[in-house]
Design a protein around this motif. Sequence first.
Motif, PDB file in Angstrom:
ATOM      1  N   LEU A   1       1.010  -1.070  -0.112  1.00 46.37           N
ATOM      2  CA  LEU A   1       0.886  -0.100   0.099  1.00 46.37           C
ATOM      3  C   LEU A   1       0.828   1.339   0.097  1.00 46.37           C
ATOM      4  O   LEU A   1       0.798   2.572  -0.653  1.00 46.37           O
ATOM      5  CB  LEU A   1      -1.175  -0.093   0.971  1.00 46.37           C
ATOM      6  N   SER A   2       1.731   0.923   0.510  1.00 47.11           N
ATOM      7  CA  SER A   2       3.171   2.454   0.410  1.00 47.11           C
ATOM      8  C   SER A   2       3.483   2.436  -0.815  1.00 47.11           C
ATOM      9  O   SER A   2       3.229   3.783  -0.908  1.00 47.11           O
ATOM     10  CB  SER A   2       3.896   2.030   1.836  1.00 47.11           C
ATOM     11  N   ASP A   3       2.938   1.831  -1.828  1.00 47.12           N
ATOM     12  CA  ASP A   3       3.292   2.246  -3.145  1.00 47.12           C
ATOM     13  C   ASP A   3       2.170   3.473  -3.563  1.00 47.12           C
ATOM     14  O   ASP A   3       3.101   3.815  -5.113  1.00 47.12           O
ATOM     15  CB  ASP A   3       3.424   0.504  -4.002  1.00 47.12           C
ATOM     16  N   LEU A   4       1.166   3.550  -3.115  1.00 43.87           N
ATOM     17  CA  LEU A   4       0.621   4.200  -3.100  1.00 43.87           C
ATOM     18  C   LEU A   4       0.206   5.442  -3.330  1.00 43.87           C
ATOM     19  O   LEU A   4      -0.514   6.293  -3.514  1.00 43.87           O
ATOM     20  CB  LEU A   4      -0.820   3.454  -3.475  1.00 43.87           C
ATOM     21  N   ARG A   5       1.267   5.889  -2.053  1.00 45.53           N
ATOM     22  CA  ARG A   5       1.634   7.371  -1.452  1.00 45.53           C
ATOM     23  C   ARG A   5       2.164   8.324  -2.309  1.00 45.53           C
ATOM     24  O   ARG A   5       2.761   8.261  -3.413  1.00 45.53           O
ATOM     25  CB  ARG A   5       2.621   6.662  -0.054  1.00 45.53           C
ATOM     26  N   GLY A   6       1.136  10.165  -2.446  1.00 54.60           N
ATOM     27  CA  GLY A   6       1.770  10.818  -3.271  1.00 54.60           C
ATOM     28  C   GLY A   6       1.747  12.359  -2.591  1.00 54.60           C
ATOM     29  O   GLY A   6       1.225  11.581  -1.481  1.00 54.60           O
ATOM     30  N   LYS A   7       1.583  13.388  -3.114  1.00 60.19           N
ATOM     31  CA  LYS A   7       1.595  14.260  -2.382  1.00 60.19           C
ATOM     32  C   LYS A   7       0.297  14.671  -2.159  1.00 60.19           C
ATOM     33  O   LYS A   7      -0.024  15.997  -1.748  1.00 60.19           O
ATOM     34  CB  LYS A   7       2.272  15.506  -2.685  1.00 60.19           C
ATOM     35  N   ALA A   8      -0.357  14.099  -3.106  1.00 56.53           N
ATOM     36  CA  ALA A   8      -1.553  14.774  -3.094  1.00 56.53           C
ATOM     37  C   ALA A   8      -2.986  14.425  -2.552  1.00 56.53           C
ATOM     38  O   ALA A   8      -3.665  12.879  -2.222  1.00 56.53           O
ATOM     39  CB  ALA A   8      -2.831  14.363  -4.298  1.00 56.53           C
ATOM     40  N   ALA A   9      -3.076  14.833  -1.260  1.00 57.58           N
ATOM     41  CA  ALA A   9      -3.397  14.033   0.001  1.00 57.58           C
ATOM     42  C   ALA A   9      -3.255  12.951   0.175  1.00 57.58           C
ATOM     43  O   ALA A   9      -4.132  12.009   0.424  1.00 57.58           O
ATOM     44  CB  ALA A   9      -5.184  14.630  -0.447  1.00 57.58           C
ATOM     45  N   GLY A  10      -2.171  12.293   0.236  1.00 53.68           N
ATOM     46  CA  GLY A  10      -1.420  11.392   0.932  1.00 53.68           C
ATOM     47  C   GLY A  10      -1.810  10.207  -0.536  1.00 53.68           C
ATOM     48  O   GLY A  10      -1.269   9.043   0.098  1.00 53.68           O
ATOM     49  N   LEU A  11      -1.993  10.316  -1.548  1.00 50.54           N
ATOM     50  CA  LEU A  11      -2.053   9.187  -2.326  1.00 50.54           C
ATOM     51  C   LEU A  11      -1.522   9.824  -3.822  1.00 50.54           C
ATOM     52  O   LEU A  11      -1.609  11.414  -3.981  1.00 50.54           O
ATOM     53  CB  LEU A  11      -3.392   8.551  -2.891  1.00 50.54           C
ATOM     54  N   LEU A  12      -0.652   9.205  -4.744  1.00 54.99           N
ATOM     55  CA  LEU A  12      -0.826  10.228  -5.835  1.00 54.99           C
ATOM     56  C   LEU A  12      -1.972   9.983  -6.636  1.00 54.99           C
ATOM     57  O   LEU A  12      -3.071   9.592  -6.458  1.00 54.99           O
ATOM     58  CB  LEU A  12      -0.326   7.990  -7.030  1.00 54.99           C
ATOM     59  N   PRO A  13      -1.508  11.165  -7.488  1.00 49.56           N
ATOM     60  CA  PRO A  13      -2.956  11.938  -8.236  1.00 49.56           C
ATOM     61  C   PRO A  13      -4.104  10.411  -9.169  1.00 49.56           C
ATOM     62  O   PRO A  13      -5.065  10.348  -9.045  1.00 49.56           O
ATOM     63  CB  PRO A  13      -2.631  12.036  -8.896  1.00 49.56           C
ATOM     64  N   VAL A  14      -3.318   9.397  -9.807  1.00 51.26           N
ATOM     65  CA  VAL A  14      -3.693   8.139 -10.746  1.00 51.26           C
ATOM     66  C   VAL A  14      -4.964   6.973  -9.531  1.00 51.26           C
ATOM     67  O   VAL A  14      -5.436   7.292 -10.246  1.00 51.26           O
ATOM     68  CB  VAL A  14      -2.738   7.886 -11.533  1.00 51.26           C
ATOM     69  N   VAL A  15      -4.325   7.186  -8.579  1.00 47.60           N
ATOM     70  CA  VAL A  15      -5.055   6.652  -7.684  1.00 47.60           C
ATOM     71  C   VAL A  15      -6.436   7.227  -7.349  1.00 47.60           C
ATOM     72  O   VAL A  15      -7.590   6.516  -6.956  1.00 47.60           O
ATOM     73  CB  VAL A  15      -4.009   6.002  -6.411  1.00 47.60           C
ATOM     74  N   TRP A  16      -6.031   8.880  -7.142  1.00 45.65           N
ATOM     75  CA  TRP A  16      -7.521   9.570  -6.010  1.00 45.65           C
ATOM     76  C   TRP A  16      -8.481   9.373  -7.622  1.00 45.65           C
ATOM     77  O   TRP A  16      -9.373   8.760  -7.245  1.00 45.65           O
ATOM     78  CB  TRP A  16      -6.711  10.633  -6.132  1.00 45.65           C
ATOM     79  N   VAL A  17      -7.949   9.196  -8.588  1.00 44.51           N
ATOM     80  CA  VAL A  17      -9.076   9.325  -9.883  1.00 44.51           C
ATOM     81  C   VAL A  17      -9.400   7.834  -9.982  1.00 44.51           C
ATOM     82  O   VAL A  17     -11.008   8.023 -10.762  1.00 44.51           O
ATOM     83  CB  VAL A  17      -8.222   9.509 -10.735  1.00 44.51           C
ATOM     84  N   GLY A  18      -9.293   6.948  -9.456  1.00 46.20           N
ATOM     85  CA  GLY A  18      -9.627   5.442 -10.062  1.00 46.20           C
ATOM     86  C   GLY A  18     -10.444   5.087  -7.936  1.00 46.20           C
ATOM     87  O   GLY A  18     -11.738   5.034  -8.747  1.00 46.20           O
ATOM     88  N   ILE A  19     -10.375   5.917  -7.505  1.00 41.18           N
ATOM     89  CA  ILE A  19     -11.106   5.738  -6.710  1.00 41.18           C
ATOM     90  C   ILE A  19     -12.671   6.256  -6.824  1.00 41.18           C
ATOM     91  O   ILE A  19     -13.071   5.761  -7.231  1.00 41.18           O
ATOM     92  CB  ILE A  19      -9.948   6.429  -5.340  1.00 41.18           C
ATOM     93  N   LEU A  20     -12.294   7.925  -7.094  1.00 41.63           N
ATOM     94  CA  LEU A  20     -13.658   8.346  -7.472  1.00 41.63           C
ATOM     95  C   LEU A  20     -13.883   7.909  -8.507  1.00 41.63           C
ATOM     96  O   LEU A  20     -15.435   8.034  -9.021  1.00 41.63           O
ATOM     97  CB  LEU A  20     -13.363  10.172  -7.687  1.00 41.63           C
ATOM     98  N   LEU A  21     -14.169   7.223  -9.750  1.00 40.47           N
ATOM     99  CA  LEU A  21     -14.438   7.269 -11.154  1.00 40.47           C
ATOM    100  C   LEU A  21     -15.434   5.792 -10.200  1.00 40.47           C
ATOM    101  O   LEU A  21     -16.270   5.486 -10.680  1.00 40.47           O
ATOM    102  CB  LEU A  21     -13.073   6.167 -11.904  1.00 40.47           C
ATOM    103  N   SER A  22     -15.047   5.172  -9.475  1.00 43.83           N
ATOM    104  CA  SER A  22     -14.994   3.951  -8.425  1.00 43.83           C
ATOM    105  C   SER A  22     -16.493   4.165  -8.004  1.00 43.83           C
ATOM    106  O   SER A  22     -17.502   3.847  -7.837  1.00 43.83           O
ATOM    107  CB  SER A  22     -14.640   2.939  -7.331  1.00 43.83           C
ATOM    108  N   VAL A  23     -16.836   5.564  -6.383  1.00 43.31           N
ATOM    109  CA  VAL A  23     -17.485   6.360  -6.055  1.00 43.31           C
ATOM    110  C   VAL A  23     -18.460   6.696  -7.062  1.00 43.31           C
ATOM    111  O   VAL A  23     -19.301   6.282  -7.039  1.00 43.31           O
ATOM    112  CB  VAL A  23     -16.407   6.935  -5.094  1.00 43.31           C
TER     113      VAL A  23
END
Length: 474
Positions: free
Chosen positions: A258-280
């Motif tokens: 899971l630590s591989d997903l960390r980034g500067k955008a609220a703790g996660l990589l931007p692409v991970v946030w996009v994936g989460i929001l697509l799902s939601v």
Amino acid sequence: MGTIDMTGDGLGQRATARVVLISAAAALGGFLFGFDTAVINGAVDAIRGGFALDAAQTGFAVSCALLGSAVGAWYAGMLANRFGRVRTMQVAAALLVASALGSGLVTGVWDLILWRLVGGIGVGVASVIAPTYIAEVSPAHIRGRLGSMQQLAIVLGIFAALLSDAWLAGVAGGAAQPSWLGLAAWRWMFLVATLPALVYGTLVLGVPESPRHLVAKGRLDEARVVLRNVLNMHSETALDNKLRDIADSLRSEHRPRLSDLRGKAAGLLPVVWVGILLSVFQQFVGINVIFYYSSTLWHSVGFSEADSFTITVVTSIVNVLVTLVAIALVDRIGRKPLLVVGSAGMAITLGLMAWCFSQATGSGATLSLPGATGMVALVAANAYVVFFGVSWGPVVWVLLGEMFPNRIRATALAVAAAAQWLANFAITSTFPALAELGLTMAYGLYAGFALLSLLFVLYAVRETKGIELEDMRA
């Protein structure tokens, strides 16, 4: 196996009949995903009456499987990275067989919740592994179409579940009435799910492991064989280049975490946030309210139980047909344009449904829609399914299977899929209570989320059509 009528991509890859067949076998997990989650539709009223449940308890009994799905999705990436994609699909099949048998033979609501949770875990695992596997064995030029097979399988599973519900209820004279062996029809609705689960478990025994997983494990000779057989790559130079590209893209010798997903955008990589929001957003537009509660919904506004089952089956057929349209379009016009059209269409049709129910008279069991308003609501509901089915249904799964860089794909997809199941649970469990407050509020809320999803796509989602998996960036 010979090649099918899909040209190569210029990289030595060709789409073979074998890659289509093994993608179809993996996508059968999506069939079980759709079947297992939608089969509750025909049983809701019978379970509510048989176990004397209130609205909140009914909502939890229907949606508890989604909590299990979130757990399954969360751990699927770790299982897939450690044991392989194929072995993980086999685990999902075993859980789904156990759930189908257990759910059909329960003696109380808590037993049902337990077995639905078990099945949910299996569904969650399958929901992550199928798109991951399909993306990893597919040539880039047809990856969208093969990835869309997951959603096609899901909607076929929904259709099969709703059709079998309607047939079983019709044979018995009602979902609560006794059928074969003295068991109520609603119990058989769960028990029949053992058949596709067994078929799935058998078929995945014959599919090869993902070449990207094999490279990650250092099994290069096996990966070379899979690439040669699945993609018809017989040029040793092309094979060497492909293996090197995969190895370079992984760029890691440690086990993905899971630590591989960390980034500067609220703790996660931007692409991970996009994936989460697509799902939601895929869930917050309320699509599963149609497939989990539609029989109850149409029954509540004046349609007979038999007619309500028929309407629900017709809606699922519409969903299947428009998913075929999406498969034909996703690699031609791209992922983002389809999402834009879908969001706009859903916002309009959900808004129309909210207006229709604002005209309703009565409440609860006496709710009715005046004049032609019921037919308008029915048409709007099916138009809504059309817009979802041609866009957010298949396209989100295509994107989640391909948008993440190789080194984080399974883990990031697990997080995004877990978010999707939690969002699904939130919408599904709250609908009975929202419906008691007013269907106008419920559908108005979903329309608002559809509008937000349009803004999100326009400003945050990037096109991935034709891009090699090795070239995806965080």
